[in-house]
Design a protein around this motif. Structure first.
Motif, mmCIF file in Angstrom:
data_model
loop_
_atom_site.group_PDB
_atom_site.id
_atom_site.type_symbol
_atom_site.label_atom_id
_atom_site.label_comp_id
_atom_site.label_asym_id
_atom_site.label_seq_id
_atom_site.Cartn_x
_atom_site.Cartn_y
_atom_site.Cartn_z
ATOM 1 N N VAL A 29 34.944 31.179 45.404
ATOM 2 C CA VAL A 29 35.423 31.227 44.867
ATOM 3 C C VAL A 29 37.203 31.546 45.653
ATOM 4 O O VAL A 29 37.203 31.636 46.429
ATOM 5 N N GLU A 33 41.103 29.034 41.758
ATOM 6 C CA GLU A 33 40.085 29.952 40.236
ATOM 7 C C GLU A 33 40.689 30.961 40.166
ATOM 8 O O GLU A 33 40.469 31.513 39.149
ATOM 9 N N LEU A 34 40.570 31.798 41.417
ATOM 10 C CA LEU A 34 40.783 32.818 40.688
ATOM 11 C C LEU A 34 41.528 33.511 39.898
ATOM 12 O O LEU A 34 42.189 34.179 38.571
ATOM 13 N N ARG A 37 41.309 31.931 36.555
ATOM 14 C CA ARG A 37 40.476 32.970 35.600
ATOM 15 C C ARG A 37 41.072 34.101 34.989
ATOM 16 O O ARG A 37 40.578 35.040 33.873
ATOM 17 N N SER A 38 42.138 34.809 35.785
ATOM 18 C CA SER A 38 42.583 35.920 35.893
ATOM 19 C C SER A 38 43.971 35.889 35.024
ATOM 20 O O SER A 38 44.703 36.978 34.307
ATOM 21 N N ALA A 66 37.665 38.828 36.237
ATOM 22 C CA ALA A 66 37.505 37.391 36.583
ATOM 23 C C ALA A 66 36.601 37.645 37.470
ATOM 24 O O ALA A 66 36.020 36.514 38.161
ATOM 25 N N ASP A 68 33.949 39.832 38.334
ATOM 26 C CA ASP A 68 32.768 40.046 37.987
ATOM 27 C C ASP A 68 32.843 40.963 38.899
ATOM 28 O O ASP A 68 31.456 41.222 38.563
#
Length: 103
Positions: A29, A33-34, A37-38, A66, A68
């Motif tokens: 990731v 991208e993180l 997601r977050s 984010a 998981d």
């Protein structure tokens, strides 16, 4: 750019940031991208990964969701004494631990 926390570069913050970065990269990731997601700003997330910020609980939860990964797994790494930090995420010695001089 985020303002540096007064407790920046504390060994627990450095270890937590290293744990986040290690988990993120292990999953393939990107930092971008993180952040998507977050919902955390990229520069702030980068500062967390470098141990320059003392993130609030909400940010910790967002990061763990984010990725998981249980928050306890990321936090366990930060709770260890610096000399005991092997990689609790990947069970390999020193892959996420702070750089040591002379190693």
């Amino acid at each position: 750019m985020p303002i540096t926390s007064p407790s920046s570069h504390d060994s627990a913050l450095l270890a937590f940031g290293q744990a986040v970065r290690a988990e993120r990269t292990a999953q393939g990731v990107s930092q971008e991208e993180l952040t998507l997601r977050s919902g955390i700003d990229r520069s702030y997330l980068g500062a967390i990964e470098r141990g320059e910020q003392n993130p609030a609980l909400l940010h910790l939860v967002r990061i763990s969701l984010a990725l998981d990964v249980p928050l306890s797994k990321l936090m366990a790494h930060a709770a260890l004494k610096p000399h005991d930090r092997g990689c609790t995420l990947h069970q390999t010695p020193r892959c996420c631990s702070p750089k040591r001089t002379g190693d």
